[in-house]
Design a protein around this motif. Structure first.
Motif, PDB file in Angstrom:
ATOM      1  N   PHE A  93       0.838  -1.196   0.000  1.00 21.30           N
ATOM      2  CA  PHE A  93       0.000   0.000   0.000  1.00 21.30           C
ATOM      3  C   PHE A  93       0.868   1.239   0.000  1.00 21.30           C
ATOM      4  CE2 PHE A  93      -2.530  -3.124   2.453  1.00 21.30           C
ATOM      5  CZ  PHE A  93      -3.701  -3.123   1.706  1.00 21.30           C
ATOM      6  N   GLN A  94       0.452   2.242  -0.761  1.00 25.69           N
ATOM      7  CA  GLN A  94       1.119   3.534  -0.659  1.00 25.69           C
ATOM      8  C   GLN A  94       0.437   4.354   0.431  1.00 25.69           C
ATOM      9  OE1 GLN A  94       0.896   6.323  -3.969  1.00 25.69           O
ATOM     10  NE2 GLN A  94       2.949   7.088  -3.493  1.00 25.69           N
ATOM     11  N   ILE A  95       1.243   4.865   1.343  1.00 23.04           N
ATOM     12  CA  ILE A  95       0.719   5.656   2.458  1.00 23.04           C
ATOM     13  C   ILE A  95       0.520   7.084   1.963  1.00 23.04           C
ATOM     14  CG2 ILE A  95       1.066   6.345   4.844  1.00 23.04           C
ATOM     15  CD1 ILE A  95       0.779   3.327   4.400  1.00 23.04           C
ATOM     16  N   ALA A  96      -0.616   7.292   1.341  1.00 19.35           N
ATOM     17  CA  ALA A  96      -0.892   8.593   0.730  1.00 19.35           C
ATOM     18  C   ALA A  96      -2.390   8.834   0.709  1.00 19.35           C
ATOM     19  CB  ALA A  96      -0.338   8.650  -0.693  1.00 19.35           C
ATOM     20  N   GLU A  97      -2.766  10.086   0.909  1.00 12.00           N
ATOM     21  CA  GLU A  97      -4.167  10.462   0.830  1.00 12.00           C
ATOM     22  C   GLU A  97      -4.701  10.173  -0.562  1.00 12.00           C
ATOM     23  OE1 GLU A  97      -4.314  14.529   1.934  1.00 12.00           O
ATOM     24  OE2 GLU A  97      -3.608  14.182   3.986  1.00 12.00           O
ATOM     25  N   GLY A  98      -5.866   9.574  -0.602  1.00  5.10           N
ATOM     26  CA  GLY A  98      -6.462   9.195  -1.873  1.00  5.10           C
ATOM     27  C   GLY A  98      -6.168   7.764  -2.248  1.00  5.10           C
ATOM     28  N   SER A  99      -5.084   7.221  -1.701  1.00  2.65           N
ATOM     29  CA  SER A  99      -4.750   5.816  -1.944  1.00  2.65           C
ATOM     30  C   SER A  99      -5.321   4.919  -0.853  1.00  2.65           C
ATOM     31  CB  SER A  99      -3.234   5.627  -2.016  1.00  2.65           C
ATOM     32  OG  SER A  99      -2.686   6.322  -3.114  1.00  2.65           O
ATOM     33  N   LEU A 100      -5.394   5.450   0.365  1.00  2.40           N
ATOM     34  CA  LEU A 100      -5.883   4.713   1.521  1.00  2.40           C
ATOM     35  C   LEU A 100      -6.870   5.585   2.287  1.00  2.40           C
ATOM     36  CD1 LEU A 100      -2.541   3.305   2.995  1.00  2.40           C
ATOM     37  CD2 LEU A 100      -4.241   2.013   1.713  1.00  2.40           C
ATOM     38  N   ILE A 101      -7.623   4.945   3.183  1.00  2.00           N
ATOM     39  CA  ILE A 101      -8.464   5.732   4.076  1.00  2.00           C
ATOM     40  C   ILE A 101      -7.554   6.549   4.999  1.00  2.00           C
ATOM     41  CG2 ILE A 101     -10.449   4.182   3.969  1.00  2.00           C
ATOM     42  CD1 ILE A 101      -9.529   2.920   6.571  1.00  2.00           C
ATOM     43  N   ILE A 122     -10.400   3.180  13.963  1.00  2.00           N
ATOM     44  CA  ILE A 122     -10.627   4.245  12.987  1.00  2.00           C
ATOM     45  C   ILE A 122     -12.107   4.639  12.985  1.00  2.00           C
ATOM     46  CG2 ILE A 122     -10.451   4.903  10.561  1.00  2.00           C
ATOM     47  CD1 ILE A 122      -8.202   2.876  10.253  1.00  2.00           C
ATOM     48  N   PRO A 123     -12.413   5.878  13.367  1.00  2.00           N
ATOM     49  CA  PRO A 123     -13.810   6.332  13.345  1.00  2.00           C
ATOM     50  C   PRO A 123     -14.295   6.497  11.912  1.00  2.00           C
ATOM     51  CG  PRO A 123     -12.350   8.167  13.827  1.00  2.00           C
ATOM     52  CD  PRO A 123     -11.487   6.937  13.803  1.00  2.00           C
ATOM     53  N   PRO A 124     -15.625   6.551  11.713  1.00  2.00           N
ATOM     54  CA  PRO A 124     -16.163   6.626  10.347  1.00  2.00           C
ATOM     55  C   PRO A 124     -15.590   7.769   9.513  1.00  2.00           C
ATOM     56  CG  PRO A 124     -17.917   6.195  11.923  1.00  2.00           C
ATOM     57  CD  PRO A 124     -16.686   6.465  12.735  1.00  2.00           C
ATOM     58  N   GLY A 125     -15.363   8.915  10.144  1.00  2.43           N
ATOM     59  CA  GLY A 125     -14.877  10.069   9.399  1.00  2.43           C
ATOM     60  C   GLY A 125     -13.482   9.897   8.841  1.00  2.43           C
ATOM     61  N   LYS A 126     -12.714   8.995   9.427  1.00  5.89           N
ATOM     62  CA  LYS A 126     -11.372   8.708   8.913  1.00  5.89           C
ATOM     63  C   LYS A 126     -11.315   7.328   8.250  1.00  5.89           C
ATOM     64  CE  LYS A 126      -8.942  11.716  12.168  1.00  5.89           C
ATOM     65  NZ  LYS A 126      -8.582  12.715  11.127  1.00  5.89           N
ATOM     66  N   GLY A 127     -12.518   6.766   8.068  1.00  2.00           N
ATOM     67  CA  GLY A 127     -12.626   5.486   7.364  1.00  2.00           C
ATOM     68  C   GLY A 127     -13.266   5.693   6.004  1.00  2.00           C
ATOM     69  N   TYR A 128     -14.448   5.108   5.837  1.00  4.07           N
ATOM     70  CA  TYR A 128     -15.135   5.229   4.550  1.00  4.07           C
ATOM     71  C   TYR A 128     -16.222   6.284   4.556  1.00  4.07           C
ATOM     72  CZ  TYR A 128     -12.613   1.067   3.125  1.00  4.07           C
ATOM     73  OH  TYR A 128     -11.615   0.180   2.803  1.00  4.07           O
ATOM     74  N   GLY A 129     -16.346   7.049   5.654  1.00  2.00           N
ATOM     75  CA  GLY A 129     -17.302   8.135   5.696  1.00  2.00           C
ATOM     76  C   GLY A 129     -18.740   7.661   5.721  1.00  2.00           C
ATOM     77  N   LYS A 130     -19.641   8.603   5.456  1.00  2.00           N
ATOM     78  CA  LYS A 130     -21.067   8.316   5.553  1.00  2.00           C
ATOM     79  C   LYS A 130     -21.532   7.274   4.535  1.00  2.00           C
ATOM     80  CE  LYS A 130     -22.249  12.903   7.347  1.00  2.00           C
ATOM     81  NZ  LYS A 130     -23.042  14.149   7.123  1.00  2.00           N
ATOM     82  N   SER A 131     -20.811   7.158   3.418  1.00  2.00           N
ATOM     83  CA  SER A 131     -21.226   6.211   2.378  1.00  2.00           C
ATOM     84  C   SER A 131     -20.850   4.779   2.710  1.00  2.00           C
ATOM     85  CB  SER A 131     -20.613   6.605   1.037  1.00  2.00           C
ATOM     86  OG  SER A 131     -19.197   6.613   1.114  1.00  2.00           O
TER      87      SER A 131
END
Length: 330
Positions: free
Chosen positions: A269-277, A297-306
């Motif tokens: 995995f690349q540790i980068a925003e957009g590549s991972l939660i 990991i809370p929802p806001g830093k996971g997959y969000g509301k969707s």
């Protein structure tokens, strides 16, 4: 969190499905059967006359091909011998690699992980893997560079010749830099009992975690929580790095994991925003190779509301991960 598609694996999958590697699959099986604690670095074999590969391991190689070069069956040479962990067909069968694929006719690069900054994980014990991939890598040490030549058909099967824009009989050159694993965590036992916010773990007969047990575990805090229970002494992860890791992920209160690599092949995995939660990016930055870390990991830093319907994750779910960091590539 997502698992990116990898070009080498993508070229292998369709031909594996069609049985195109049946002939060299037996060679791979022989290599696995002969593996032992005293496995040796594979001896150079074949003729690489007319082929010159220069440069340092960990950086893109320079490849020069003269008129004398011709791929006549499988040939390989360890041009740099590393002194790190050894890749075997047993416990350490997954290699973290940078590689370059070169057209042997004209010396042009067909694909390079260096160009994409995307090292991959290749499990040499995978059923049906061609001899051109398993044989030269079995027994290699991390830090090695291996040069392999064979024809398109013998490496990837006839189904891949079109995607490579080459003929089945054309020569290919593959240069592998073995950059990991940099830590062997196979002997690090897992705690099965819950502790604080950390859930317990259910293990299989081999001691591999299969699920988390949230009995008596308190409700999630609503914040990103990080707990490094084993601290490695390797390189620290920075944003933008690619890591080789094993992991198990489960929703708080669920009975079963939604994803795991512990029972298969480690992931890259690349540790980068957009590549991972975001929880992975923020939680793993600064963690060192050889570490075992827990993330809440809370929802806001996971997959969000969707959420993530394919994984059965709702928009208000809190995610828990236990992760072993096996290697990092900057």
């Amino acid at each position: 969190m997502s698992r990116p598609n990898r070009p080498l694996r993508m070229m292998l999958v369709p031909v594996l499905a069609m049985g195109a590697f049946a002939a060299c699959g037996s060679d791979s099986d022989d290599a696995s059967d002969s593996a032992s604690d005293s496995i040796s670095v594979p001896a150079d074999t074949g003729d690489l006359t007319g082929l010159t590969v220069t440069g340092d391991v960990g950086s893109a190689p320079k490849v020069d091909i003269s008129d004398d070069f011709a791929a006549d069956g499988l040939a390989y040479e360890t041009t740099v011998e590393g002194d790190g962990l050894q890749i075997t067909s047993d416990d350490l069968s997954s290699a973290f690699i940078q590689y370059v694929i070169v057209n042997g006719n004209n010396g042009k690069t067909v694909y390079s992980t260096y160009d994409q900054d995307s090292p991959e994980v290749l499990d040499i014990s995978t059923d049906g893997i061609p001899a051109a991939l398993s044989e030269p890598l079995t027994g290699q040490h991390v830090g090695s560079r291996v040069v392999v030549t064979d024809t398109v058909k013998d490496i990837f099967g006839s189904a891949s010749s079109t995607s490579l824009n080459m003929k089945n009989k054309d020569p290919l050159v593959l240069i592998f830099d073995v950059i990991g694993p940099q830590a062997d965590m196979s002997d690090q036992a897992f705690d099965t009992e819950a502790s604080g916010w950390l859930p317990g773990l259910t293990l299989d007969d081999d001691g591999v975690p299969t699920a988390m047990d949230f009995t008596d575990v308190p409700e999630p805090t609503g914040k990103l929580e990080v707990d490094t229970i084993i601290e490695g002494d390797g390189e620290a992860i920075k944003k933008g790095d690619t890591v080789m890791a094993n992991y198990l992920g489960q929703v708080y209160g669920a009975d079963d994991a939604f994803d795991s690599s512990f029972d298969g092949t480690p992931a890259a995995f690349q540790i980068a925003e957009g590549s991972l939660i975001d929880g992975w990016v923020e939680g793993l930055e600064g963690v060192t190779v050889g570490s075992r870390v827990w993330l809440q990991i809370p929802p806001g830093k996971g997959y969000g509301k969707s959420g993530n319907s394919s994984a059965g994750i709702e928009g208000d779910d809190t995610l828990y991960f236990v992760i072993d960091i096996l290697a990092v590539s900057s």
